[in-house]
Design a protein around this motif. Structure first.
Motif, PDB file in Angstrom:
ATOM      1  N   GLN A 196       3.087  12.279 -16.879  1.00  0.00           N
ATOM      2  CA  GLN A 196       1.840  12.976 -16.520  1.00  0.00           C
ATOM      3  C   GLN A 196       0.857  13.011 -17.690  1.00  0.00           C
ATOM      4  O   GLN A 196      -0.343  13.225 -17.503  1.00  0.00           O
ATOM      5  N   GLN A 242       2.430   6.693  -6.902  1.00  0.00           N
ATOM      6  CA  GLN A 242       1.289   7.280  -7.596  1.00  0.00           C
ATOM      7  C   GLN A 242       1.033   8.720  -7.164  1.00  0.00           C
ATOM      8  O   GLN A 242       0.416   9.485  -7.899  1.00  0.00           O
ATOM      9  N   ARG A 243       1.493   9.082  -5.983  1.00  0.00           N
ATOM     10  CA  ARG A 243       1.395  10.472  -5.548  1.00  0.00           C
ATOM     11  C   ARG A 243       2.340  11.360  -6.356  1.00  0.00           C
ATOM     12  O   ARG A 243       2.050  12.526  -6.644  1.00  0.00           O
ATOM     13  N   ALA A 244       3.491  10.794  -6.728  1.00  0.00           N
ATOM     14  CA  ALA A 244       4.492  11.570  -7.464  1.00  0.00           C
ATOM     15  C   ALA A 244       4.282  11.511  -8.980  1.00  0.00           C
ATOM     16  O   ALA A 244       4.669  12.428  -9.695  1.00  0.00           O
ATOM     17  N   LYS A 258       1.404  10.387 -11.980  1.00  0.00           N
ATOM     18  CA  LYS A 258       0.001  10.024 -12.231  1.00  0.00           C
ATOM     19  C   LYS A 258      -0.124   8.683 -12.933  1.00  0.00           C
ATOM     20  O   LYS A 258      -0.898   7.816 -12.511  1.00  0.00           O
ATOM     21  N   SER A 285       0.821  -1.204   0.000  1.00  0.00           N
ATOM     22  CA  SER A 285       0.000   0.000   0.000  1.00  0.00           C
ATOM     23  C   SER A 285       0.860   1.262   0.000  1.00  0.00           C
ATOM     24  O   SER A 285       0.631   2.184  -0.808  1.00  0.00           O
ATOM     25  N   LYS A 325       2.822   1.751  -3.429  1.00  0.00           N
ATOM     26  CA  LYS A 325       1.958   2.272  -4.498  1.00  0.00           C
ATOM     27  C   LYS A 325       1.615   3.743  -4.273  1.00  0.00           C
ATOM     28  O   LYS A 325       1.678   4.558  -5.194  1.00  0.00           O
ATOM     29  N   LYS A 326       1.247   4.084  -3.053  1.00  0.00           N
ATOM     30  CA  LYS A 326       0.836   5.455  -2.762  1.00  0.00           C
ATOM     31  C   LYS A 326       1.966   6.442  -3.020  1.00  0.00           C
ATOM     32  O   LYS A 326       1.752   7.519  -3.590  1.00  0.00           O
ATOM     33  N   ILE A 327       3.168   6.093  -2.600  1.00  0.00           N
ATOM     34  CA  ILE A 327       4.308   6.996  -2.774  1.00  0.00           C
ATOM     35  C   ILE A 327       4.570   7.240  -4.259  1.00  0.00           C
ATOM     36  O   ILE A 327       4.785   8.381  -4.692  1.00  0.00           O
ATOM     37  N   ALA A 345      10.135   5.434  -2.911  1.00  0.00           N
ATOM     38  CA  ALA A 345       9.045   4.509  -2.616  1.00  0.00           C
ATOM     39  C   ALA A 345       9.559   3.272  -1.886  1.00  0.00           C
ATOM     40  O   ALA A 345       8.926   2.783  -0.943  1.00  0.00           O
TER      41      ALA A 345
END
Length: 339
Positions: free
Chosen positions: A140, A113-115, A117, A106, A109-111, A178
Motif C-alpha cells: 500500500q 488491484q482492488r485488494a 493498490k 480485465s 487485474k480488477k480483483i 484473482a
C-alpha cells in the motif's frame, strides 16, 4: 522514457544469453525488424542494450512494454523458475464456461488491484495457447518490485495453472482469488507437484507424457550377444541371466512405458508414524510421539533415474509403488501417515 524503465530494459537484455538476444527481441515485437538489422549483435551486451534503449526512447516505451519483454524471456527460459501446479474446481452441477480472453484479463487485474493498490499485471499468449501472467508486487505504501515478479501460466478451458515463487506469502491468497475469480472457478488448491520443467508438469497433469515425450519405439528384444556374458560359462547360468534380464526389462517397460519420462528434479516423502514392534520394550516402544523422517530423492531427471535402477541391477524389479506412482498421482511430495 523514464530512467527506471530504461534500467529495467538494460537489466533484462543483460540476462539474455548472447546467442538469443536477437531472437527474443524479435519475438518481443516492439522494435521493428529494420531497426534490429542496424544493431551489431557481436558487440558487448552493454552496447546492445544501449542501442535498444535509444530505439525504445523514440517510441516512448513504457513499463508495460518492458514487462512484456520479461515475459518473452521467461517463456524461453522457464527452467529458471520453480513452478508449482494448482488445480481449480467448480461445483458438481456447474458447466465449464466459454473462455473470453479480454474478460479474463480485465477481471484478473480488477480483483488484484482492488485488494492491493501498488501492483502491475501484464499478459501474453504463447504458441501453446497458454496465458502467461506477470505480477510485480508492491504494498500500500511502496511501488511494485519489478525484479521479483511472480509468473502464472494458465491453460484456458482447463482447471490447471502453474505459479512461480511468490516471495511475500501474504500475496498468495490474493493471487489465488484473482485466478479462480477470473477463470470462473469456485475452488483452487495447491497440488503436491513442483519442478523447474514446466512442460513436464503440464504433461503430467494432462497425462500427455506417453505422447508428448514419446520419441522412440519400444526397445528391441535382448539379444544373446548383448548381455555382456562370457559365452564359455555354463549354458544354464547364461539362460537364467537372460531370463532375469528379460523379466526386469518387461517389468520396467510395464511400469514406466517405452517413452522418455517427464523431467522432475526431486521427490520428497515425509514420514510420520509410531514405532511398531513385537517386543514391547525399550525407549522407542514407550514413545508416545510419532517418529518423523524426511526422505528426498534428487536427480537432474529423477524418473529416468528410477527407471534405470532395476536394469542396472541396483534395485529389484518392480520398484516400490511410492517411487513409480509419481506421474499417475500427479505429485512428487508425499506425506505418509499411520492408518
Amino acid at each position: 522514457m523514464d530512467e527506471n524503465v530504461a534500467e529495467f530494459l538494460r537489466r533484462t537484455i543483460l540476462k539474455i544469453p548472447m546467442c538469443e538476444i536477437k531472437t527474443i527481441l524479435k519475438a518481443w515485437n516492439f522494435v521493428s525488424e529494420d531497426q534490429l538489422q542496424t544493431i551489431n549483435f557481436r558487440q558487448k551486451k552493454d552496447f546492445i542494450a544501449q542501442a535498444v534503449i535509444m530505439m525504445c526512447e523514440e517510441k516512448c516505451a513504457s513499463l508495460d512494454d518492458m514487462a512484456l519483454l520479461d515475459i518473452v524471456y521467461t517463456q524461453a527460459h522457464p527452467q529458471q523458475k520453480i513452478w508449482t501446479a494448482f488445480q481449480m474446481s467448480k461445483e458438481p452441477d456447474e458447466d465449464v464456461d466459454l473462455f473470453d480472453m479480454e474478460q479474463f484479463q480485465s477481471f484478473f487485474k480488477k480483483i488484484l488491484q482492488r485488494a492491493l493498490k501498488n501492483v502491475t499485471v501484464s499478459f501474453n499468449i504463447d504458441g501453446k495457447s497458454a496465458v502467461w501472467i506477470r505480477i510485480a508486487w508492491g504494498t500500500q505504501y511502496s511501488q511494485p518490485k519489478q525484479y521479483k515478479p511472480t509468473f502464472v501460466v494458465y491453460y484456458p478451458q482447463t482447471p490447471y495453472a502453474f505459479i512461480s515463487t511468490i516471495h511475500v506469502k501474504s500475496n498468495v491468497p490474493l493471487l489465488l482469488q484473482a485466478l479462480k475469480g477470473a477463470s470462473r472457478y469456485h475452488h483452487i488448491a495447491q497440488m503436491d507437484l513442483k519442478s523447474r520443467h514446466l512442460d513436464s508438469l503440464k504433461a503430467i497433469v494432462f497425462k500427455e507424457y506417453n505422447q508428448t515425450f514419446e520419441s522412440h519405439n519400444s526397445p528391441e528384444p535382448l539379444q544373446e550377444g548383448s548381455l555382456g556374458l562370457d559365452m564359455t560359462l555354463d549354458p544354464n547360468i547364461i539362460h537364467e541371466n537372460r531370463e532375469e534380464k528379460e523379466r526386469v526389462q518387461a517389468v520396467t517397460q510395464e511400469t514406466f512405458g517405452t517413452y522418455p519420462q517427464p523431467q522432475l528434479e526431486s521427490a520428497q516423502y515425509e514420514l510420520k508414524t509410531k514405532f511398531k514392534s513385537d517386543i514391547n520394550e525399550g525407549i522407542l516402544a514407550d514413545r508416545k510421539e510419532p517418529l518423523r523422517c524426511l526422505v528426498k530423492f534428487s536427480s537432474p531427471n529423477l524418473l529416468e533415474a528410477l527407471k534405470s535402477l532395476a536394469p542396472a541391477g541396483i534395485a529389484d524389479a518392480p520398484l516400490s509403488p511410492l517411487l513409480t506412482c509419481i506421474p499417475n498421482k500427479k505429485r512428487n511430495y508425499f506425506k505418509i501417515r499411520d492408518k
